[in-house]
Design an enzyme around this catalytic site. Sequence first.
Site, PDB file in Angstrom:
ATOM      1  N   ARG A  72      71.240  65.383 153.568  1.00  0.00           N
ATOM      2  CA  ARG A  72      72.543  65.786 153.027  1.00  0.00           C
ATOM      3  C   ARG A  72      73.601  65.341 154.025  1.00  0.00           C
ATOM      4  O   ARG A  72      73.365  65.389 155.246  1.00  0.00           O
ATOM      5  CB  ARG A  72      72.625  67.313 152.839  1.00  0.00           C
ATOM      6  CG  ARG A  72      71.840  67.849 151.671  1.00  0.00           C
ATOM      7  CD  ARG A  72      72.450  67.467 150.318  1.00  0.00           C
ATOM      8  NE  ARG A  72      71.707  68.008 149.193  1.00  0.00           N
ATOM      9  CZ  ARG A  72      70.802  67.332 148.481  1.00  0.00           C
ATOM     10  NH1 ARG A  72      70.519  66.072 148.787  1.00  0.00           N
ATOM     11  NH2 ARG A  72      70.196  67.900 147.453  1.00  0.00           N
ATOM     12  N   GLU A 123      81.460  63.852 149.866  1.00  0.00           N
ATOM     13  CA  GLU A 123      80.984  63.071 148.722  1.00  0.00           C
ATOM     14  C   GLU A 123      81.851  63.398 147.521  1.00  0.00           C
ATOM     15  O   GLU A 123      82.092  64.596 147.301  1.00  0.00           O
ATOM     16  CB  GLU A 123      79.532  63.448 148.382  1.00  0.00           C
ATOM     17  CG  GLU A 123      78.534  62.620 149.120  1.00  0.00           C
ATOM     18  CD  GLU A 123      77.079  62.960 148.787  1.00  0.00           C
ATOM     19  OE1 GLU A 123      76.802  63.376 147.643  1.00  0.00           O
ATOM     20  OE2 GLU A 123      76.241  62.812 149.666  1.00  0.00           O
ATOM     21  N   HIS A 172      74.605  58.295 146.957  1.00  0.00           N
ATOM     22  CA  HIS A 172      73.632  59.372 146.708  1.00  0.00           C
ATOM     23  C   HIS A 172      72.700  59.010 145.531  1.00  0.00           C
ATOM     24  O   HIS A 172      72.641  59.726 144.532  1.00  0.00           O
ATOM     25  CB  HIS A 172      74.368  60.703 146.440  1.00  0.00           C
ATOM     26  CG  HIS A 172      73.501  61.902 146.692  1.00  0.00           C
ATOM     27  ND1 HIS A 172      73.980  63.105 147.133  1.00  0.00           N
ATOM     28  CD2 HIS A 172      72.152  62.084 146.547  1.00  0.00           C
ATOM     29  CE1 HIS A 172      72.993  63.970 147.249  1.00  0.00           C
ATOM     30  NE2 HIS A 172      71.866  63.368 146.903  1.00  0.00           N
TER      31      HIS A 172
END
Length: 309
Positions: A233, A262, A281
């Site tokens: 992450r 993000e 991602h």
Amino acid sequence: MPKIYITRQMPVAEDVLGKHFELEVNPESRVLSREELKKVVYDCDGILSTLADKLDKEILQHSQKLKVISNCAAGLDNVDLVVAKERKIAVYNVPDATTQSTADMTFAILLSLIRKVAEAEAYIKKGLWKAWEPNLFLGEELYDKYFGIIGFGRIGKAVAERALGFGLRVLVFARSKINIVHPRILQVSLEELYQKSDFISLHVPLTQETKGMINAQAIKEMKKKPVIINMARGAVVSTDDLVKALKEGTIRGAALDVTEPEPILPSHPLCHLRNCLIVPHIGSATVECRALLAHSAAENLIRYFNDQP
Ligand code: NAP
């Protein structure tokens, strides 16, 4: 019939759930706004969510009859588990489905970065390739180098298997003793991993303990100017410290599937560094994985309402 809201269009999940529940599906190809999410948690008995849906304290406080959240992801860091528990909302994730796709992607972005794949392709498409050159896009090899893995769960182990195939020597940092005996896999302390690794690959969940664990202090301990690969992450790495280290060359590269924030904007400093490769991602973005995720997340809802939590 319980009412289930599906926050993104997922035909596989809709097929599985359609026979059992009253379904509502986000009709648009975008993440729901916070106001829309509040309405969903107020109105529905269950949600099939993705990790882009931030089901935090403020949102969950609007829940009335919400009984279950089925997150279509391996992680659960988009859900405030404490508030969910207080409000007696069951929460499910799908831990197994993403393992192989994410492990594959670890090497896809690492090799892309160190063998300059994207730059080389752009060079051809710009019409710049005139002849074979002895020093064109020189990169580096993996063979016999030290590959550090932090977090030795499902994905960490699948990455280790692939690393062995590339002839790498694997150093593992895990909190409990690993039960793998292999001449090229060694469990070490975090300090030793930082000192010896040529590449460091992150596979821990985002928790209070792991948040920001790769920061200026940790980078200072990395003696071989490693390439850092983040498939975990974004917030496991301190972005400011990463930018500084990439600029100063204290690490020689970063291959990132996940970032903090993000989505990352093209104006962000990380997007202007040649030694940094970023993809949006897409670790689990394979047809096989996304179908399995949607199917399993849907089955978790059925299981919950059939009293088989
Ligand atoms: P997993 O099987 O639960 O493995 C996580 C491992 O991390 C466990 O072995 C755990 O060890 C270890 N760990 C936790 N905290 C740690 C710490 N402070 N120091 C060292 N090790 C620690 O999960 P997974 O399926 O491998 O997935 C790992 C993470 O990858 C997920 O949580 C998710 O955030 C991320 N992920 C990303 C993508 C993507 O698309 N990029 C896809 C899937 C998953 P213990 O057993 O000691 O707790």
